[in-house]
Enzyme design. Sequence first.
Site, PDB file in Angstrom:
ATOM      1  N   PHE A 135       0.961  -1.245   0.090  1.00 17.03           N
ATOM      2  CA  PHE A 135      -0.065   0.081  -0.107  1.00 17.03           C
ATOM      3  C   PHE A 135       0.917   1.126  -0.112  1.00 17.03           C
ATOM      4  CE2 PHE A 135      -2.837   3.098   2.100  1.00 17.03           C
ATOM      5  CZ  PHE A 135      -3.927   3.259   1.047  1.00 17.03           C
ATOM      6  N   PHE A 136       2.031   1.210   0.683  1.00 12.43           N
ATOM      7  CA  PHE A 136       3.132   2.048   0.636  1.00 12.43           C
ATOM      8  C   PHE A 136       4.249   1.452   0.084  1.00 12.43           C
ATOM      9  CE2 PHE A 136       0.531   3.688   4.475  1.00 12.43           C
ATOM     10  CZ  PHE A 136      -0.133   4.724   3.692  1.00 12.43           C
TER      11      PHE A 136
ATOM     12  N   ARG B 235       6.050   8.440  -0.062  1.00 13.84           N
ATOM     13  CA  ARG B 235       4.540   8.970  -0.310  1.00 13.84           C
ATOM     14  C   ARG B 235       4.454  10.158  -1.198  1.00 13.84           C
ATOM     15  NH1 ARG B 235      -0.034   7.794   2.665  1.00 13.84           N
ATOM     16  NH2 ARG B 235      -1.274   9.614   3.337  1.00 13.84           N
TER      17      ARG B 235
ATOM     18  N   GLU C 257     -11.919  15.992  -2.759  1.00 13.75           N
ATOM     19  CA  GLU C 257     -11.728  15.458  -1.276  1.00 13.75           C
ATOM     20  C   GLU C 257     -13.034  16.164  -0.555  1.00 13.75           C
ATOM     21  OE1 GLU C 257     -10.415  12.828  -0.190  1.00 13.75           O
ATOM     22  OE2 GLU C 257      -9.188  12.519  -2.151  1.00 13.75           O
TER      23      GLU C 257
ATOM     24  N   GLU D 152     -15.617  13.461   1.158  1.00 13.15           N
ATOM     25  CA  GLU D 152     -15.379  13.193   2.508  1.00 13.15           C
ATOM     26  C   GLU D 152     -16.405  14.208   3.344  1.00 13.15           C
ATOM     27  OE1 GLU D 152     -10.749  11.809   2.916  1.00 13.15           O
ATOM     28  OE2 GLU D 152     -11.324  13.963   3.709  1.00 13.15           O
TER      29      GLU D 152
ATOM     30  N   SER E 119       7.539  15.034   7.920  1.00 13.73           N
ATOM     31  CA  SER E 119       8.512  14.475   8.473  1.00 13.73           C
ATOM     32  C   SER E 119       9.639  13.936   7.784  1.00 13.73           C
ATOM     33  CB  SER E 119       8.157  13.147   9.443  1.00 13.73           C
ATOM     34  OG  SER E 119       9.110  12.689  10.222  1.00 13.73           O
ATOM     35  N   PRO E 120      10.440  15.087   7.304  1.00 10.39           N
ATOM     36  CA  PRO E 120      11.586  14.768   6.390  1.00 10.39           C
ATOM     37  C   PRO E 120      12.817  14.056   6.689  1.00 10.39           C
ATOM     38  CG  PRO E 120      11.522  17.025   7.293  1.00 10.39           C
ATOM     39  CD  PRO E 120      10.192  16.457   7.804  1.00 10.39           C
TER      40      PRO E 120
ATOM     41  N   GLU F 128       6.852  12.965   1.912  1.00 10.83           N
ATOM     42  CA  GLU F 128       5.336  13.729   1.732  1.00 10.83           C
ATOM     43  C   GLU F 128       5.299  15.261   2.295  1.00 10.83           C
ATOM     44  OE1 GLU F 128       0.847  13.084   3.121  1.00 10.83           O
ATOM     45  OE2 GLU F 128       2.286  12.006   4.322  1.00 10.83           O
TER      46      GLU F 128
ATOM     47  N   GLU G  47     -12.613   2.467  -0.885  1.00 11.34           N
ATOM     48  CA  GLU G  47     -11.051   2.833  -0.256  1.00 11.34           C
ATOM     49  C   GLU G  47     -11.184   2.729   1.302  1.00 11.34           C
ATOM     50  OE1 GLU G  47     -10.235   6.648  -1.575  1.00 11.34           O
ATOM     51  OE2 GLU G  47     -10.134   6.393  -3.658  1.00 11.34           O
TER      52      GLU G  47
END
Length: 208
Positions: free
Chosen positions: A24-25, A52, A108, A112, A129-130, A135, A158
């Site tokens: 999934f990732f 990501r 979205e 959502e 969170s580099p 991401e 989903e």
Amino acid sequence: MTEPFQFQDSDVTIEKRETVYQGFFRMDKLWLSHKRFDGRESPVFTRELFIRGDATCVLPYDPGRDEVVLLEQFRPGALARNQSPWLLELVAGMNEPGETPEDVAQREGGEEAGLSFSVLEPICNYLVSPGGTTEMIHLFCGCVSTESAGGLFGVEHEHEDIRAHIFSADEAIAMIADGRINNAAAIIGIQWLQLNRQRLQQEWYDRV
């Protein structure tokens, strides 16, 4: 005194890159070195990197009612934290190829929360969170009417199960202060709203 940002991508050497997990990732392992502040070159070292894509988050705000829409949904990363793993979050989604962040915000918002934004004001872009992931979040505040907002939403295939809640802006701010809201995008968005609330009420009064 030395100014920051003296180094660029060209000051990093990637000796090897290997995808160590694809599900999934995706997770890559990098063998790399880079220039150091003391003028030397670092030795080659390894890092695992969570690959990501970028995402877009939106804080829906009704300037007339002074209300926000927050989404409650299950998040496995919050398990075993001595709290509920159902979090209050912003409208959010991954950016797909060919989409702008504004496109994602509108998509979205509909999926959502059943919302369409008449205005999307950029708040900021930030790296999540580099030290371990690629991401980037594109964060907006979106103008909506909360008059008929709220309810159950999500894309079934989903596995989304989302409840949209309506809160006064003051309630949302209080939930940051007492820790009930503890995810970065929501904290940044609501604190930005706290600083810009009066201006938005003036500028957006006829846009709802």
